[in-house]
Motif scaffolding. Structure first.
Motif, PDB file in Angstrom:
ATOM      1  N   CYS A 249      51.562  46.985  36.178  1.00  0.00           N
ATOM      2  CA  CYS A 249      51.743  47.414  34.751  1.00  0.00           C
ATOM      3  C   CYS A 249      51.896  48.770  34.508  1.00  0.00           C
ATOM      4  O   CYS A 249      52.855  49.438  33.503  1.00  0.00           O
ATOM      5  CB  CYS A 249      50.652  46.945  33.914  1.00  0.00           C
ATOM      6  N   TYR A 272      56.325  45.620  26.221  1.00  0.00           N
ATOM      7  CA  TYR A 272      54.959  44.901  26.600  1.00  0.00           C
ATOM      8  C   TYR A 272      55.285  44.541  28.101  1.00  0.00           C
ATOM      9  O   TYR A 272      56.185  44.570  28.628  1.00  0.00           O
ATOM     10  CB  TYR A 272      54.887  43.836  25.870  1.00  0.00           C
ATOM     11  N   ASP A 274      54.763  41.405  30.469  1.00  0.00           N
ATOM     12  CA  ASP A 274      54.129  40.092  30.703  1.00  0.00           C
ATOM     13  C   ASP A 274      54.429  39.883  32.154  1.00  0.00           C
ATOM     14  O   ASP A 274      55.660  39.461  32.473  1.00  0.00           O
ATOM     15  CB  ASP A 274      55.016  39.152  29.739  1.00  0.00           C
ATOM     16  N   ARG A 291      50.463  37.061  29.954  1.00  0.00           N
ATOM     17  CA  ARG A 291      50.691  37.596  28.634  1.00  0.00           C
ATOM     18  C   ARG A 291      50.080  38.737  28.498  1.00  0.00           C
ATOM     19  O   ARG A 291      48.696  38.967  28.625  1.00  0.00           O
ATOM     20  CB  ARG A 291      50.446  36.792  27.356  1.00  0.00           C
ATOM     21  N   ASP A 292      50.635  40.095  28.062  1.00  0.00           N
ATOM     22  CA  ASP A 292      50.145  41.389  27.686  1.00  0.00           C
ATOM     23  C   ASP A 292      49.089  41.629  28.929  1.00  0.00           C
ATOM     24  O   ASP A 292      47.860  42.001  28.721  1.00  0.00           O
ATOM     25  CB  ASP A 292      49.196  41.299  26.254  1.00  0.00           C
ATOM     26  N   ASP A 294      48.995  44.249  30.480  1.00  0.00           N
ATOM     27  CA  ASP A 294      48.633  45.720  30.475  1.00  0.00           C
ATOM     28  C   ASP A 294      47.340  45.909  29.688  1.00  0.00           C
ATOM     29  O   ASP A 294      46.540  46.838  29.787  1.00  0.00           O
ATOM     30  CB  ASP A 294      49.679  46.565  29.821  1.00  0.00           C
TER      31      ASP A 294
END
Length: 411
Positions: A249, A272, A274, A291-292, A294
């Motif tokens: 990330c 973003y 993913d 998902r997300d 980071d």
């Protein structure tokens, strides 16, 4: 009251599905929310449950048939069967069942059961059926195979045959002379995986760059805190994937092209991260998405990966779990892979391959030191990512893993 049982509503990315297994047969009583049939799509196996308690009166889509979104699969007569009504269909059923399955020695077989019988060349007369009218189900055959394989091999037979031909030397080659081949149809999911992998190699300018990372600092950190980590985070195991996903990330933020995708003549830069995590199952490789990622901590990532892995093995993943993803991390090291070139997962333009940790002699400050090293591989689409960017991205991950504090400090 008759109720229609329909296939699930497929998302736009899934054109159709295939009836994989009927867990109930015509005339059987089912309970509300009980599993009736499984629909296999290109990505996941979807379960269809009974909307109400009742009797399955008619099956409209047989095993192996292709079905569309929300197509009617069967009909259910709502309400529990009464004691007087239940025996009536049971007495009328044997005649057509026997006629339908006359090729199998008058033993009723379902489509899935018939396929297993043909594959393993079984004698159906030796298999007890638990279905209606003695019908042999897929579960009956799997149970029979398990019991047969686990049964100890009889020892008296070889002892009795040994004295019969003492003069003939024992041959290391099997005397049967049979060359057995078994042909089985490729599952829909396996066929789709093959199609996507072939498409990735033909439609992208895929190139792979390599580096190696010293795992000693991360292994020391894990060894020091793994027990405390598990205690604080409700039994979540501290592994390496959490750190590699976090490192990916951070590197993706520095090199947006690796987190982008190509759509026709356009480049789509994703703001973003993913992260897809490759998971091996009995049906093939699947890539559920974090998902997300980071915004997730190492503990959150480890817990999510564990949950996705369990649901993948139990075939509980949903379409939403499998769609999307801007970058993928694959860990072939858990199977012992020392070095490989991972294949891209289009439309993504990058995939990170982790490998086995192996001690190797390394030169450190003019001295030979034995260190636990791991090869890293980054496959990327050269149409979008230049070699310089790919190498710098992989070096960034190497630096973050060799000094884990950088991950927390975002350095």
């Amino acid at each position: 009251m008759a109720i229609e049982i329909k296939a699930p509503a497929f998302p736009e990315s899934v054109a159709d599905g295939e009836v994989a297994t009927w867990h109930k047969q015509e005339g059987e009583q089912v309970e509300r929310d009980e599993l009736i049939v499984e629909i296999e799509t290109d990505k996941v196996v979807m379960e269809v449950v009974a909307p109400e308690t009742g009797t399955l009166t008619r099956i409209l889509a047989k095993e192996g048939e292709t079905v569309q979104s929300e197509q009617v699969l069967a009909q259910l007569e709502q309400g529990a069967a009464t004691g007087a009504a239940a025996p009536a269909p049971a007495q009328a059923a044997p005649a057509p069942a026997a006629a339908e399955d006359d090729a199998e020695g008058d033993v009723p077989l379902g489509p899935a059961a018939r396929q297993l019988v043909e594959e393993h060349q079984l004698d159906v007369s030796q298999i007890p059926g638990s279905g209606k009218n003695g019908r042999i189900t897929k579960e009956d055959i799997l149970k029979y195979l398990k019991e047969r394989d686990s049964a100890p091999a009889p020892s008296p037979a070889p002892a009795a045959k040994a004295p019969a031909s003492p003069a003939v030397p024992e041959s290391p080659v099997q005397p049967s002379g049979e060359r057995v081949e078994r042909r089985v149809p490729m599952t829909r999911m396996r066929a789709k995986i093959a199609e996507r992998l072939l498409d990735a190699t033909q439609s992208t300018a895929m190139l792979t760059t390599f580096n190696e990372v010293n795992m000693a600092p991360l292994m020391a950190l894990r060894s020091k805190y793994k027990d405390q980590f598990s205690e604080v985070h409700n039994g979540t195991r501290l592994g390496f994937m959490g750190f590699f996903v976090r490192a990916a990330c951070e590197a993706l933020k520095r090199f947006p092209a690796v987190n982008a995708s190509i759509d026709g003549n356009d480049i789509v830069y994703h703001g973003y991260q993913d992260i897809g995590v490759a998971v091996s199952t009995t049906d093939g490789l699947v890539v559920p998405v974090l998902r997300d990622a980071d915004f997730m901590s190492v503990a959150d990532i480890e817990a999510a990966i564990r949950d996705l892995g369990v649901r993948a093995r139990d075939k509980k993943l949903t379409i939403d779990d499998m769609t999307g993803g801007t970058f993928t991390v694959s860990n072939g090291g858990v199977f012992g892979s020392l070095l490989s070139t991972p294949i891209l997962n289009p439309p993504q333009t990058g995939i990170l391959g982790m490998h086995k940790i192996q001690e190797r002699p390394m030169a450190v400050d003019g001295q030979v030191v034995i260190l636990p090293m791991m090869y890293l591989a980054l496959s990327y689409d050269h149409r979008l990512i230049d070699g310089k960017t790919a190498v710098q991205f992989l070096v960034a991950i190497k630096d973050l893993i060799e000094d884990p504090a950088r991950i927390l400090l975002q350095l």
